[in-house]
Design an enzyme around this catalytic site. Structure first.
Site, PDB file in Angstrom:
ATOM      1  N   GLY A  12     -11.020 -93.901 -44.333  1.00 15.88           N
ATOM      2  CA  GLY A  12     -10.285 -93.184 -43.284  1.00 15.88           C
ATOM      3  C   GLY A  12     -10.696 -93.520 -41.863  1.00 15.88           C
ATOM      4  O   GLY A  12     -10.430 -92.736 -40.951  1.00 15.88           O
ATOM      5  N   SER A  13     -11.298 -94.694 -41.661  1.00 13.53           N
ATOM      6  CA  SER A  13     -11.693 -95.020 -40.279  1.00 13.53           C
ATOM      7  C   SER A  13     -10.465 -95.187 -39.389  1.00 13.53           C
ATOM      8  O   SER A  13     -10.477 -94.800 -38.221  1.00 13.53           O
ATOM      9  CB  SER A  13     -12.587 -96.262 -40.234  1.00 13.53           C
ATOM     10  OG  SER A  13     -11.837 -97.433 -40.440  1.00 13.53           O
ATOM     11  N   LYS A  66       5.978 -90.198 -61.016  1.00 12.67           N
ATOM     12  CA  LYS A  66       5.795 -90.564 -59.613  1.00 12.67           C
ATOM     13  C   LYS A  66       6.797 -89.861 -58.697  1.00 12.67           C
ATOM     14  O   LYS A  66       6.470 -89.470 -57.578  1.00 12.67           O
ATOM     15  CB  LYS A  66       5.930 -92.088 -59.469  1.00 12.67           C
ATOM     16  CG  LYS A  66       5.547 -92.572 -58.091  1.00 12.67           C
ATOM     17  CD  LYS A  66       5.080 -93.999 -58.113  1.00 12.67           C
ATOM     18  CE  LYS A  66       4.600 -94.420 -56.751  1.00 12.67           C
ATOM     19  NZ  LYS A  66       3.908 -95.687 -56.748  1.00 12.67           N
ATOM     20  N   ARG A  92      -1.353 -96.811 -52.804  1.00  9.64           N
ATOM     21  CA  ARG A  92      -0.254 -96.688 -53.762  1.00  9.64           C
ATOM     22  C   ARG A  92       1.027 -97.276 -53.198  1.00  9.64           C
ATOM     23  O   ARG A  92       1.249 -97.224 -51.995  1.00  9.64           O
ATOM     24  CB  ARG A  92       0.015 -95.218 -54.100  1.00  9.64           C
ATOM     25  CG  ARG A  92      -1.026 -94.670 -54.965  1.00  9.64           C
ATOM     26  CD  ARG A  92      -0.916 -93.204 -55.227  1.00  9.64           C
ATOM     27  NE  ARG A  92      -2.189 -92.808 -55.770  1.00  9.64           N
ATOM     28  CZ  ARG A  92      -2.543 -92.989 -57.029  1.00  9.64           C
ATOM     29  NH1 ARG A  92      -1.676 -93.484 -57.891  1.00  9.64           N
ATOM     30  NH2 ARG A  92      -3.751 -92.671 -57.437  1.00  9.64           N
ATOM     31  N   ILE A  94       4.780 -97.146 -52.371  1.00 13.47           N
ATOM     32  CA  ILE A  94       5.715 -96.061 -52.053  1.00 13.47           C
ATOM     33  C   ILE A  94       7.019 -96.320 -52.813  1.00 13.47           C
ATOM     34  O   ILE A  94       7.567 -97.422 -52.757  1.00 13.47           O
ATOM     35  CB  ILE A  94       5.998 -96.009 -50.533  1.00 13.47           C
ATOM     36  CG1 ILE A  94       4.690 -95.979 -49.722  1.00 13.47           C
ATOM     37  CG2 ILE A  94       6.900 -94.825 -50.189  1.00 13.47           C
ATOM     38  CD1 ILE A  94       3.889 -94.736 -49.818  1.00 13.47           C
ATOM     39  N   HIS A 110      -1.968-103.631 -42.502  1.00 13.84           N
ATOM     40  CA  HIS A 110      -2.472-104.524 -43.547  1.00 13.84           C
ATOM     41  C   HIS A 110      -3.515-105.469 -42.938  1.00 13.84           C
ATOM     42  O   HIS A 110      -3.263-106.072 -41.895  1.00 13.84           O
ATOM     43  CB  HIS A 110      -1.321-105.331 -44.164  1.00 13.84           C
ATOM     44  CG  HIS A 110      -1.794-106.223 -45.259  1.00 13.84           C
ATOM     45  ND1 HIS A 110      -2.118-105.740 -46.512  1.00 13.84           N
ATOM     46  CD2 HIS A 110      -2.050-107.555 -45.280  1.00 13.84           C
ATOM     47  CE1 HIS A 110      -2.544-106.751 -47.254  1.00 13.84           C
ATOM     48  NE2 HIS A 110      -2.514-107.859 -46.543  1.00 13.84           N
TER      49      HIS A 110
HETATM   50  C1  GRF Z   1      -7.782-101.135 -43.692  1.00  7.36           C
HETATM   51  O1  GRF Z   1      -8.386-102.389 -43.695  1.00  7.36           O
HETATM   52  C2  GRF Z   1      -6.287-101.247 -43.777  1.00  7.36           C
HETATM   53  O2  GRF Z   1      -5.790-102.392 -43.172  1.00  7.36           O
HETATM   54  C3  GRF Z   1      -6.049-101.310 -45.261  1.00  7.36           C
HETATM   55  O3  GRF Z   1      -6.994-100.437 -45.808  1.00  7.36           O
HETATM   56  C4  GRF Z   1      -8.136-100.359 -44.964  1.00  7.36           C
HETATM   57  C5  GRF Z   1      -8.400 -98.932 -44.699  1.00  7.36           C
HETATM   58  O4  GRF Z   1      -9.601 -98.733 -44.004  1.00  7.36           O
HETATM   59  N1  GRF Z   1      -4.677-100.982 -45.568  1.00  7.36           N
HETATM   60  P1  GRF Z   1     -10.009 -97.276 -43.511  1.00  7.36           P
HETATM   61  O5  GRF Z   1      -9.942 -96.360 -44.735  1.00  7.36           O
HETATM   62  O6  GRF Z   1      -9.018 -96.858 -42.478  1.00  7.36           O
HETATM   63  O7  GRF Z   1     -11.382 -97.406 -42.986  1.00  7.36           O
END
Ligand code: GRF
Length: 194
Positions: A12-13, A66, A92, A94, A110
């Site tokens: 969740g950063s 789902k 997941r 969508i 991504h």
């Molecule tokens: C990120 O690298 C994002 O691009 C990918 O998943 C990762 C999530 O990182 N889809 P975080 O949980 O937000 O730290």
């Protein structure tokens, strides 16, 4: 402000960074109203608590299928008048129920320069391939895996002496810079169109 929800499965950063960036921006166009996670063990849950953001944990396994799981997501989003959804490490695919309810209103980040290295491990795949460059992509979500219309991309040169951890760090730096910035632009446009 455009009411925004974040969906995450892990650390969740990006979620935390989106919240903090919007709080720090004097005239932010979005506000993160809630977080939805698909597992209670996601570290993003702790971040939400700390930030005072309501967090909903939905275990897909307790739903018959789902579509029912996604109906519950859509119910939570509608109840909270959410206008746009930002996926941030949500692991997941969508499906139709969610996609049709939030058509053109779900974005994803991504960790590669799409269409290069789609899928679950964009960073690891670029590293293993010995690529000279990778990057980060923000795109709309469609029914495919990382195939939706690209909104913004940034390139990153992979230096020869970088290990995988260093590459991850550099990718995240770009993510934390471009996700809030791009969301601001999308939400500003949404308001101009309304
Ligand atoms: C990120 O690298 C994002 O691009 C990918 O998943 C990762 C999530 O990182 N889809 P975080 O949980 O937000 O730290």
């Amino acid at each position: 402000m455009v009411k925004t929800a974040v969906l995450a499965s892990g650390s969740g950063s990006n979620f935390e960074n989106l919240v903090l960036a919007s709080r720090e921006e004097r005239n932010s166009k979005y506000s993160i109203e809630l977080l939805i996670v698909d597992k209670l063990s996601a570290y993003a849950v702790e971040r939400a608590e700390r930030l005072g953001i309501p967090c909903y944990s939905l275990n897909p396994k307790v739903f018959p299928n789902k579509a029912e799981y996604e109906k519950e997501i859509v119910r939570i989003l509608s109840e909270n008048e959410i206008e746009i959804v930002a996926l941030a490490g949500y692991m997941r695919i969508i499906a139709e129920t969610f996609l049709s309810a939030y058509k053109g209103k779900i974005v994803n980040i991504h960790p590669a320069y799409l269409p290069e290295f789609p899928g679950k491990d964009g960073i690891g795949d670029a590293f293993k391939a010995g690529a000279e460059h990778t990057g980060v992509t923000i795109h709309y979500v469609d029914e495919g895996v990382d195939t939706g219309e690209i909104i913004y991309q940034e390139r990153l040169k992979i230096e020869k002496d970088w290990d995988l951890d260093k590459l991850k760090e550099e990718v995240h730096k770009i993510e934390h810079k471009i996700y809030p910035m791009t969301l601001e632009k999308i939400c500003q446009k949404m308001r101009e169109e309304n």
